[in-house]
Enzyme design. Structure first.
Site, PDB file in Angstrom:
ATOM      1  N   HIS A  17     -25.761  -9.189  38.663  1.00 48.22           N
ATOM      2  CA  HIS A  17     -24.917  -9.479  37.508  1.00 48.22           C
ATOM      3  C   HIS A  17     -23.848  -8.426  37.282  1.00 48.22           C
ATOM      4  O   HIS A  17     -22.809  -8.720  36.702  1.00 48.22           O
ATOM      5  CB  HIS A  17     -25.773  -9.626  36.249  1.00 48.22           C
ATOM      6  CG  HIS A  17     -26.528 -10.905  36.211  1.00 48.22           C
ATOM      7  ND1 HIS A  17     -27.727 -11.070  36.863  1.00 48.22           N
ATOM      8  CD2 HIS A  17     -26.243 -12.099  35.630  1.00 48.22           C
ATOM      9  CE1 HIS A  17     -28.153 -12.305  36.673  1.00 48.22           C
ATOM     10  NE2 HIS A  17     -27.276 -12.954  35.946  1.00 48.22           N
ATOM     11  N   GLY A  18     -24.100  -7.214  37.675  1.00 44.04           N
ATOM     12  CA  GLY A  18     -23.066  -6.202  37.456  1.00 44.04           C
ATOM     13  C   GLY A  18     -23.513  -4.851  37.954  1.00 44.04           C
ATOM     14  O   GLY A  18     -24.715  -4.567  38.043  1.00 44.04           O
TER      15      GLY A  18
END
Lengths: 475, 345
Positions: free
Chosen positions: A325-326
């Site tokens: 996700h990041g």
């Protein structure tokens, strides 16, 4: 280009009209591919080169795989694809994070990272199309799917504009067969697609952006300055915001595809009605969780190598899922929390199954509530920009923030909006736990559907404020 | 991990019946309802207006880069956005391209930093100084909307300008797209018993200037509002914070000067009790003078500008449109008279 923009309205009209051009099926697929590239180039045109490179390389690699009998050559081709795709993803998405974390150690050694080494642009949708392309290459390697002969078909599979920038992560088995026969949207497809687009936009523009995002923004930027009620209201608001934002995008994507006569997989199934965390991941971002299951968890050994190894595999899968996700520690913590929840559930499940059935039935609402509260708690780390900010909100949630009445950080009306808004969402998820929007709408008379459409249009147009990008675009 | 969901079974089935008819009827009804809503608000007296968005700001910010040395970036808060009319300023400074970059409710320092750190910006900056928002520790001022808008301007999608033009066109023609009529805000407003929105007293122009007309506004109530806000007092920055602030500002100014540009700070006009409270909280002699000396920067106090001695902010904090035109021309003339700007730049 985002679905909630006027420019998309123009694009949608053109691309929908293009399917009726008097061209061969190959010609129409080419036109659709070009439109999809145009859609992608609307962000930052130079990054389209990376998409092309990935498309061409994986198409060539998979064609070469089936032409050779040599197991080692097939393996080398797979590794080449993995190295390229993961290398590009790693460079653009994670190099800054890695170098940031290594820079103190490098500085101690007298080494300094040149500023130009870290990319300034994250190609939009790179995590999504990389995972799609990798899944295809691995499936061909495993012999689970045949390589596609046409480069246009493969390019369209990867770049089909509805799913290109934020999913769903579509499997080749679900999409490529749809390219084999000519298709145009029927009137039924088009009506259904428009309905989904409107519903998705309502979720995004009205519920996520206008109702809930300002509450979450205020609490998360305020850190520990919220009291217990305000901090929980902020966390609840984000739970609702992230669902309506991402599910809204996915619904729009499925709708936009239907308007072209294509079918995409469902990405959400009333996740806040989940009973337990395994159930939650069967309902939340389903195309990612099934990808992680099939290509990571099972590849690590899944649950076939003993209890300790199963728990380890679960943790690794969820930690990497968080990192997908990041590039930030907060996402790792979020993934780690979900890994711990899944491990705890796995350990508790045998104990629970020994209880009488009547007890289990009575405890069901409690199980759903516990799942939702834990998921909401984990969202704090997902939403916060820094670990410090997350801890500030957590402190507020457990009563270590500001004391005193509500009103300093959030207006009581905002607290009520978060509680009532997300509460209503939970009731809807519970009510339609095992059915779908399609099934619910099919049972309604036409006049109810028409009235609902009129309301959706009215509220969405009169609520549209300043643009907020879809949260999942950054991934 | 989920173990019972195959990918294929997720593919959304087509519905058993067609919804196209119902959707078309709904579309017609929805558009009719919107048209009726538009007519209702027009009869109430509201008018369509362009919205001040990140996109419009980013367009001006990019224009500041494109204008090269002729760019004259106007940076500050609502006092500058309402108080400096780019057209009036341009009339006194032919050859300059004034670009209104002030952001309501935000200090100008984050934008000054953004311009300083941008090698493509080669122009001049007019930076507003309002004591309460400028003489504040940087950790408080360097966040929020100006930082977000500056980030957006750097990273906005390639087609953002087209989207901005489409939205601007729609906003300029439809009352129902006014920010005050956002359904959620309207419900909130009615729940707080604040009644229907009233026509804004400032007209927002496409050059981002807000042309204020206080003729139909209770300026005494507004003055009272500002006065009670300023009367709460301020926390003056510590000596360490103040030194850090001046040092940072000085560095940003030097960065712009090294590229051939100029930065001029303007202590913006305020009046009546607002001015008195500003003087009481952060006296001119102590803060403004010291700022100019320690940061080694050029600045002009509104009281030093000839021709505006009788000018007042009707509600204490902001000029009217006519006042802004007078102020802008007088400021332009004085900057030329001092040799800080030329008429041919």
């Amino acid at each position: 280009m985002v679905f909630n923009s006027l420019l998309f309205l123009v694009f949608f009209t053109l691309v929908s009209g293009a399917q009726y051009l008097p061209l061969s099926w190959t010609g129409r697929k080419l036109v659709l591919t070009l439109f999809s590239y145009l859609f992608y180039a609307a962000w930052y045109p130079p990054t389209i080169v990376i998409l092309w490179a990935s498309t061409c390389l994986d198409w060539i690699v998979t064609r070469a795989m089936v032409r050779t009998e040599s197991r080692s050559k097939r393996r080398s081709l797979l590794l080449a694809s993995l190295a390229f795709n993961l290398g590009v993803l790693g460079y653009f998405k994670y190099s800054g994070f890695v170098l940031d974390n290594l820079s103190p150690a490098l500085a101690a050694l007298g080494l300094h990272v040149p500023a130009g080494l870290i990319p300034h642009v994250l190609p939009v949708g790179i995590s999504f199309y990389t995972f799609m392309s990798l899944a295809y290459v691995i499936d061909v390697y495993r012999g689970d799917t045949k390589p596609v002969g046409s480069l246009i078909d493969f390019a369209l599979y990867l770049t089909f504009y509805p799913h290109l920038v934020a999913g769903p992560i579509v499997r080749s088995q679900d999409f490529l067969p749809q390219l084999e026969t000519p298709r145009r949207a029927t009137t039924a497809d088009f009506g259904w697609g428009l309905l989904l687009l409107l519903f998705g936009l309502f979720q995004k523009v009205v519920v996520a952006d206008a109702l809930l995002a300002p509450i979450a923004d205020r609490v998360f930027s305020g850190g520990a300055s919220g009291n217990v009620v305000e901090s929980w209201a902020g966390a609840l608001a984000f739970s609702g915001q992230i669902f309506c934002d991402f599910a809204g995008y996915s619904t729009c994507a499925v709708g936009a595809a239907a308007c072209l006569g294509f079918r995409l997989p469902e990405n959400f199934r009333r996740p806040y009605a989940a009973l337990g965390f395994t159930d939650f991941w069967r309902r939340w971002h389903i195309t990612l969780s099934s990808w992680l299951r099939d290509y990571l968890y099972i590849s690590l050994g899944g649950n076939r190598a003993g209890k300790a190894r199963t728990l380890f595999n679960l943790m690794v899968t969820m930690l990497l899922g968080g990192l997908w996700h990041g590039a930030a520690w907060n996402f790792v913590i979020w993934g780690g929390l979900h890994g711990l929840f899944l491990c705890a559930e796995r350990e508790l499940k045998p104990l629970l199954t020994r209880l009488p059935a009547a007890w289990l039935a009575a405890m069901r609402p409690l199980g759903v509530a516990i799942t939702f509260v834990c998921v909401t708690f984990a969202w704090v780390f997902f939403r916060a920009r820094t670990f410090h900010e997350a801890i500030g909100v957590v402190r507020g949630m457990i009563g270590l923030g500001r004391h005193g009445s509500t009103g300093a950080l959030l207006h009581p009306l905002q607290v009520a909006t978060a509680v009532v808004g997300v509460g209503t969402m939970l009731l809807i998820h519970q009510r339609y736990r095992d059915s779908s929007l399609r099934q619910a709408l099919e049972r309604k008379p036409s006049w109810v559907v028409a009235a609902a459409v009129a309301c959706l249009i009215f509220v969405t147009v009169t609520t549209a404020g300043e643009d907020r990008a879809f949260i999942y675009f950054q991934f | 991990m989920p173990s019972s969901t195959s990918s294929s079974e997720l593919v959304v089935d087509r519905p058993a019946r067609s919804f196209l008819g119902a959707v078309c009827v709904g579309l017609i009804l929805g558009v009719a309802a919107l048209a009726a809503y538009e007519v209702f608000w027009r009869r109430v007296g509201l008018r369509s207006e362009l919205q001040d968005t990140a996109e419009l700001w980013a367009t001006k910010r990019m224009a500041a880069d494109d204008a090269g040395p002729a760019a004259l970036a106007i940076v500050g808060s609502s006092r500058f956005q309402v108080g400096i009319d780019p057209e009036a300023l341009a009339a006194e400074l032919p050859g300059a391209v004034p670009l209104q970059l002030a952001i309501s409710g935000s200090p100008g320092l984050p934008i000054l930093r953004d311009l300083a750190e941008d090698p493509h910006f080669l122009g001049t900056v007019l930076c507003e100084v309002t004591p309460t928002s400028t003489f504040t520790p940087l950790r408080i001022t360097m966040k929020g909307r100006p930082v977000e808008w500056a980030d957006y301007a750097r990273t906005r999608p390639a087609v953002a300008a087209w989207e901005g033009q489409l939205r601007g066109f729609a906003q300029s023609h439809l009352v129902i797209l006014s920010s005050g009529l956002n359904t959620v805000e309207l419900i909130e407003r009615l729940a707080k018993k604040r009644g229907f929105p009233t026509p804004p007293y400032a007209t927002f122009r496409s050059d981002r200037f807000r042309d204020a007309d206080y003729s139909k506004v209770d300026t005494k109530a507004m003055l009272q509002h500002w006065t009670s806000g300023f009367a709460k007092g301020v926390n003056p920055p510590s000596a360490k914070d103040e030194a850090a602030l001046y040092s940072a500002i000085g560095n940003w100014v030097r960065q712009i000067e090294r590229r051939g540009g100029t930065v001029i700070f303007v202590r913006m006009i305020s009046s009546y009790s607002v001015l008195e409270l500003e003087e009481r909280n952060l006296p001119n002699v102590r803060y403004w003078r010291r700022f100019l000396e320690q940061a080694h920067v050029r600045g002009i106090h509104f009281s030093e500008i000839p021709g505006i001695e009788a000018l007042r902010c009707p509600e204490g904090s902001h000029l009217s449109g006519d006042g802004a035109r007078l102020f802008s021309r007088a400021l332009g003339r004085e900057l030329v008279a001092r040799g800080w700007l030329t008429r041919t730049r």
